[in-house]
Design a protein around this motif. Structure first.
Motif, PDB file in Angstrom:
ATOM      1  N   ASP A 114       6.913  10.066   6.437  1.00 31.66           N
ATOM      2  CA  ASP A 114       8.149   9.533   5.968  1.00 31.66           C
ATOM      3  C   ASP A 114       8.893  10.848   5.302  1.00 31.66           C
ATOM      4  N   VAL A 115       9.577  11.609   6.094  1.00 34.32           N
ATOM      5  CA  VAL A 115       9.961  12.803   5.699  1.00 34.32           C
ATOM      6  C   VAL A 115      11.545  12.990   5.939  1.00 34.32           C
ATOM      7  N   PHE A 116      12.300  13.378   4.803  1.00 40.04           N
ATOM      8  CA  PHE A 116      13.716  13.688   4.718  1.00 40.04           C
ATOM      9  C   PHE A 116      14.385  12.054   4.978  1.00 40.04           C
ATOM     10  N   GLY A 117      13.960  10.899   4.670  1.00 37.53           N
ATOM     11  CA  GLY A 117      14.474   9.698   5.195  1.00 37.53           C
ATOM     12  C   GLY A 117      14.021   9.313   6.307  1.00 37.53           C
ATOM     13  N   LEU A 118      13.459  10.123   7.090  1.00 33.61           N
ATOM     14  CA  LEU A 118      13.130   9.661   8.464  1.00 33.61           C
ATOM     15  C   LEU A 118      11.751   8.995   8.484  1.00 33.61           C
ATOM     16  N   ARG A 119      11.320   7.837   9.475  1.00 35.94           N
ATOM     17  CA  ARG A 119       9.939   7.602   9.570  1.00 35.94           C
ATOM     18  C   ARG A 119       9.506   7.927  10.827  1.00 35.94           C
ATOM     19  N   PHE A 120       8.189   8.328  10.882  1.00 40.14           N
ATOM     20  CA  PHE A 120       7.560   8.646  12.129  1.00 40.14           C
ATOM     21  C   PHE A 120       6.122   7.875  12.123  1.00 40.14           C
ATOM     22  N   LYS A 121       5.543   7.414  13.146  1.00 41.25           N
ATOM     23  CA  LYS A 121       4.417   6.785  13.303  1.00 41.25           C
ATOM     24  C   LYS A 121       3.548   7.289  14.518  1.00 41.25           C
ATOM     25  N   GLY A 122       2.464   6.972  14.539  1.00 40.77           N
ATOM     26  CA  GLY A 122       1.425   7.468  15.521  1.00 40.77           C
ATOM     27  C   GLY A 122       1.139   8.705  15.743  1.00 40.77           C
ATOM     28  N   LEU A 123       1.141   9.421  17.074  1.00 39.88           N
ATOM     29  CA  LEU A 123       0.822  10.899  17.202  1.00 39.88           C
ATOM     30  C   LEU A 123       1.821  11.624  16.706  1.00 39.88           C
ATOM     31  N   PRO A 124       3.046  11.559  16.702  1.00 44.14           N
ATOM     32  CA  PRO A 124       4.089  12.616  16.007  1.00 44.14           C
ATOM     33  C   PRO A 124       3.768  12.984  14.485  1.00 44.14           C
ATOM     34  N   ALA A 125       3.440  11.628  13.793  1.00 45.06           N
ATOM     35  CA  ALA A 125       3.023  11.512  12.395  1.00 45.06           C
ATOM     36  C   ALA A 125       1.919  12.231  12.075  1.00 45.06           C
ATOM     37  N   TRP A 126       0.847  12.005  13.002  1.00 47.13           N
ATOM     38  CA  TRP A 126      -0.380  12.507  12.907  1.00 47.13           C
ATOM     39  C   TRP A 126      -0.329  14.136  12.844  1.00 47.13           C
ATOM     40  N   GLY A 144       8.975  13.715   1.121  1.00 48.07           N
ATOM     41  CA  GLY A 144       8.447  12.847   2.015  1.00 48.07           C
ATOM     42  C   GLY A 144       7.156  12.902   1.917  1.00 48.07           C
ATOM     43  N   SER A 145       6.536  12.262   2.559  1.00 50.40           N
ATOM     44  CA  SER A 145       4.915  12.055   2.412  1.00 50.40           C
ATOM     45  C   SER A 145       4.327  11.877   3.960  1.00 50.40           C
ATOM     46  N   VAL A 146       3.156  12.312   4.093  1.00 54.76           N
ATOM     47  CA  VAL A 146       2.502  11.869   5.495  1.00 54.76           C
ATOM     48  C   VAL A 146       1.233  11.648   5.298  1.00 54.76           C
ATOM     49  N   ILE A 154       0.766  -1.071   0.042  1.00 55.96           N
ATOM     50  CA  ILE A 154      -0.163   0.094  -0.216  1.00 55.96           C
ATOM     51  C   ILE A 154       0.989   1.226   0.034  1.00 55.96           C
ATOM     52  N   MET A 155       0.390   2.314  -0.227  1.00 52.48           N
ATOM     53  CA  MET A 155       0.971   3.775  -0.388  1.00 52.48           C
ATOM     54  C   MET A 155       2.405   3.710  -0.950  1.00 52.48           C
ATOM     55  N   PRO A 156       2.497   3.383  -2.247  1.00 52.78           N
ATOM     56  CA  PRO A 156       3.913   3.280  -2.807  1.00 52.78           C
ATOM     57  C   PRO A 156       4.603   4.596  -2.830  1.00 52.78           C
ATOM     58  N   GLU A 157       3.986   5.751  -2.333  1.00 46.81           N
ATOM     59  CA  GLU A 157       4.719   6.941  -2.089  1.00 46.81           C
ATOM     60  C   GLU A 157       5.667   6.827  -0.794  1.00 46.81           C
ATOM     61  N   VAL A 158       5.483   6.207   0.100  1.00 46.94           N
ATOM     62  CA  VAL A 158       6.113   6.020   1.411  1.00 46.94           C
ATOM     63  C   VAL A 158       7.284   4.713   1.268  1.00 46.94           C
ATOM     64  N   SER A 159       8.116   4.606   2.147  1.00 50.94           N
ATOM     65  CA  SER A 159       8.957   3.424   2.087  1.00 50.94           C
ATOM     66  C   SER A 159       8.166   2.191   2.355  1.00 50.94           C
ATOM     67  N   ALA A 160       8.774   1.039   1.811  1.00 52.06           N
ATOM     68  CA  ALA A 160       8.114  -0.189   1.939  1.00 52.06           C
ATOM     69  C   ALA A 160       8.121  -0.622   3.289  1.00 52.06           C
ATOM     70  N   LYS A 161       8.810  -0.373   4.291  1.00 53.21           N
ATOM     71  CA  LYS A 161       8.959  -0.694   5.645  1.00 53.21           C
ATOM     72  C   LYS A 161       7.595   0.023   6.105  1.00 53.21           C
ATOM     73  N   LEU A 162       7.638   1.513   5.851  1.00 54.96           N
ATOM     74  CA  LEU A 162       6.579   2.137   6.467  1.00 54.96           C
ATOM     75  C   LEU A 162       5.135   1.723   6.105  1.00 54.96           C
ATOM     76  N   GLY A 163       5.113   1.197   4.765  1.00 56.46           N
ATOM     77  CA  GLY A 163       3.751   0.748   4.218  1.00 56.46           C
ATOM     78  C   GLY A 163       3.464  -0.518   4.875  1.00 56.46           C
ATOM     79  N   ALA A 164       4.351  -1.514   5.467  1.00 54.34           N
ATOM     80  CA  ALA A 164       4.273  -2.709   6.033  1.00 54.34           C
ATOM     81  C   ALA A 164       3.928  -2.558   7.531  1.00 54.34           C
ATOM     82  N   TRP A 165       4.266  -1.468   7.946  1.00 54.41           N
ATOM     83  CA  TRP A 165       3.853  -0.981   9.349  1.00 54.41           C
ATOM     84  C   TRP A 165       2.430  -0.592   9.390  1.00 54.41           C
ATOM     85  N   THR A 166       2.113   0.279   8.275  1.00 54.66           N
ATOM     86  CA  THR A 166       0.726   0.758   8.223  1.00 54.66           C
ATOM     87  C   THR A 166      -0.293  -0.609   7.975  1.00 54.66           C
TER      88      THR A 166
END
Length: 441
Positions: free
Chosen positions: A376-388, A363-365, A215-227
């Protein structure tokens, strides 16, 4: 003998979405008095900020605050409410069917193609009858009322099979639009169930179907898998590498053999360039988009420009690895292209050289419901509240006009203290029904 004053340059912008509105906004700020007239043609009298449609559908934002009225924003432009049906650059004429039904030919000296894209559908049996799009504010309002009304009906019926169908919700397409729509609506229904006696969260069946392996090919594969993992923990079923075979009568059949009934099927599986472009003499690529230079000038045509989802603008940040790379159709490119486009048009009118568009992917949010998100911003991945929080901050920054920014922020603040609005206003889909019954009684 007095010199004859030349007429202002006639600039016509076809489309009032991101590109159309932002380009017109830039032009009305940069053009000198009497230098040019700007006309914007669009079937709707407003621009819709599409990244906020899932939150509008889920009750976090008032739908009216997701749109910007063109006439209010573009005070120095002429706004025409109509649907463009033909462009003849050989004659420099745009043909439009206006809101009152009459057809008008509008002449131009400079043309901007900002027609955008429409939903890309597939010949799936039943899709036209039961599918719901998610690209306009009208569709977002309809989806919201439809989903909440299914909860009302499920709470009122003793028919187990009907109840199961009413509480099954399907989203087809795993891009940003599909994932955010799925996550926001699931979050809304989970919140709403506290007010529905007898309907339990485990009875709901939320399903995502995606033809690709991620899903979401715009973000990294790892972040897509986490989602995917995060959504599955919420009880959402994710079908990857899976295609829909049939939707007839709301009976969903997948190519892996899965079958079930659903009364809510939302289609977000891709976009295609506006088919009106086929009725023009502009050069198009194999995907039906207008061929452009990196400066967003239409190839081989003087005084014609294009940007956004309807254009094939070279992506200079990727052309070294792929010489044929073009900018992907998303809001990030559309907004940035339009800001440069207005400058390029003015520069060209004044005999200066326009600049090439270059925007490196930062990056993308994505929002996944209240207090949930991925980034997925500047190569850094964020999840949960900070990403929201990053998701909301990014999009409110690009929301046009201070007026709309403040209204959206106020909506979020009220939702923080009072929760989501979870009332279905289905009457707006047939507002005359009660009055008609009163007349007949």
């Amino acid at each position: 003998m007095a010199a004859v004053k030349s007429q202002p340059t006639r600039i016509v912008i076809v489309g009032g979405g991101y590109v159309g509105m932002y380009t017109a906004l830039g032009l009305q700020k940069k053009l000198r008095s009497g230098e040019a007239s700007v006309t914007v043609i669009d079937p709707q009298p407003h621009m819709t900020y599409q990244p906020f449609l899932p939150e509008a559908a889920a009750g976090s934002i008032e739908p009216r605050h997701v749109v910007a009225p063109l006439r209010k924003v573009l005070k120095r432009c002429h706004v025409v409410t109509g649907r463009v049906t033909k462009i003849e650059h050989a004659r420099k004429i745009v043909t439009a069917e206006l809101s009152d039904g009459h057809v008008e030919e509008i002449e131009y000296d400079v043309l901007v193609s900002a027609l955008g894209a429409i939903s890309r559908t597939l010949p799936i049996p039943g899709l036209a009858e039961v599918g719901i799009g998610m690209k306009t504010i009208g569709e977002a309002i309809y989806v919201r009322n439809h989903v909440l009304s299914r909860l009302d009906q499920a709470a009122s019926t003793n028919n187990a099979d009907l109840r199961k169908k009413l509480l099954s919700f399907v989203v087809i397409g795993g891009g940003f639009a599909g994932i955010e729509t799925l996550a926001e609506l699931e979050d809304m229904t989970r919140y709403a169930l506290r007010y529905y006696e007898g309907v339990k969260p485990e009875e709901m069946n939320w399903v995502l179907v995606e033809a690709m392996g991620r899903i979401m090919p715009e973000v990294s594969a790892k972040l897509g898998a986490w989602t995917v993992e995060a959504l599955e923990k919420r009880g959402i079923k994710i079908y990857l590498d899976t295609r829909v075979k049939s939707l007839e009568g709301g009976h969903v059949t997948l190519d892996d053999g899965t079958e079930f009934d659903s009364d809510t099927i939302i289609w977000t599986a891709g976009m295609k360039a506006n088919p009106v472009l086929r009725n023009t003499d502009l050069p198009l690529d194999e995907r039906g988009r207008v061929r452009c230079t990196a400066a967003m000038q239409v190839q081989g045509l003087d005084g014609v420009w294009a940007a956004g989802d309807c254009s094939a603008v070279p992506d200079l940040s990727r052309t070294e690895e792929d010489p044929t790379a073009t900018c992907v159709p998303n809001a990030q490119h559309a907004i940035r292209q339009s800001k440069l486009l207005s400058k390029n048009i003015v520069a060209s009118m004044r005999g200066q050289k326009p600049k090439d568009y270059f925007h490196k992917y930062l990056g993308s949010v994505a929002g996944l419901g209240l207090y949930k998100g991925v980034a997925d911003v500047f190569g850094l991945r964020f999840k949960g509240l900070p990403a929201w929080f990053m998701h909301r901050s990014y999009h409110v920054a690009f929301m046009p006009t201070v007026n709309r920014k403040l209204r959206v922020l106020m909506d979020w603040t009220q939702a923080l203290f009072y929760g989501r609005e979870v009332v279905a206003l289905g009457q707006i889909n047939d507002p005359k029904s009660d009055f008609d019954r009163a007349v007949q009684s």
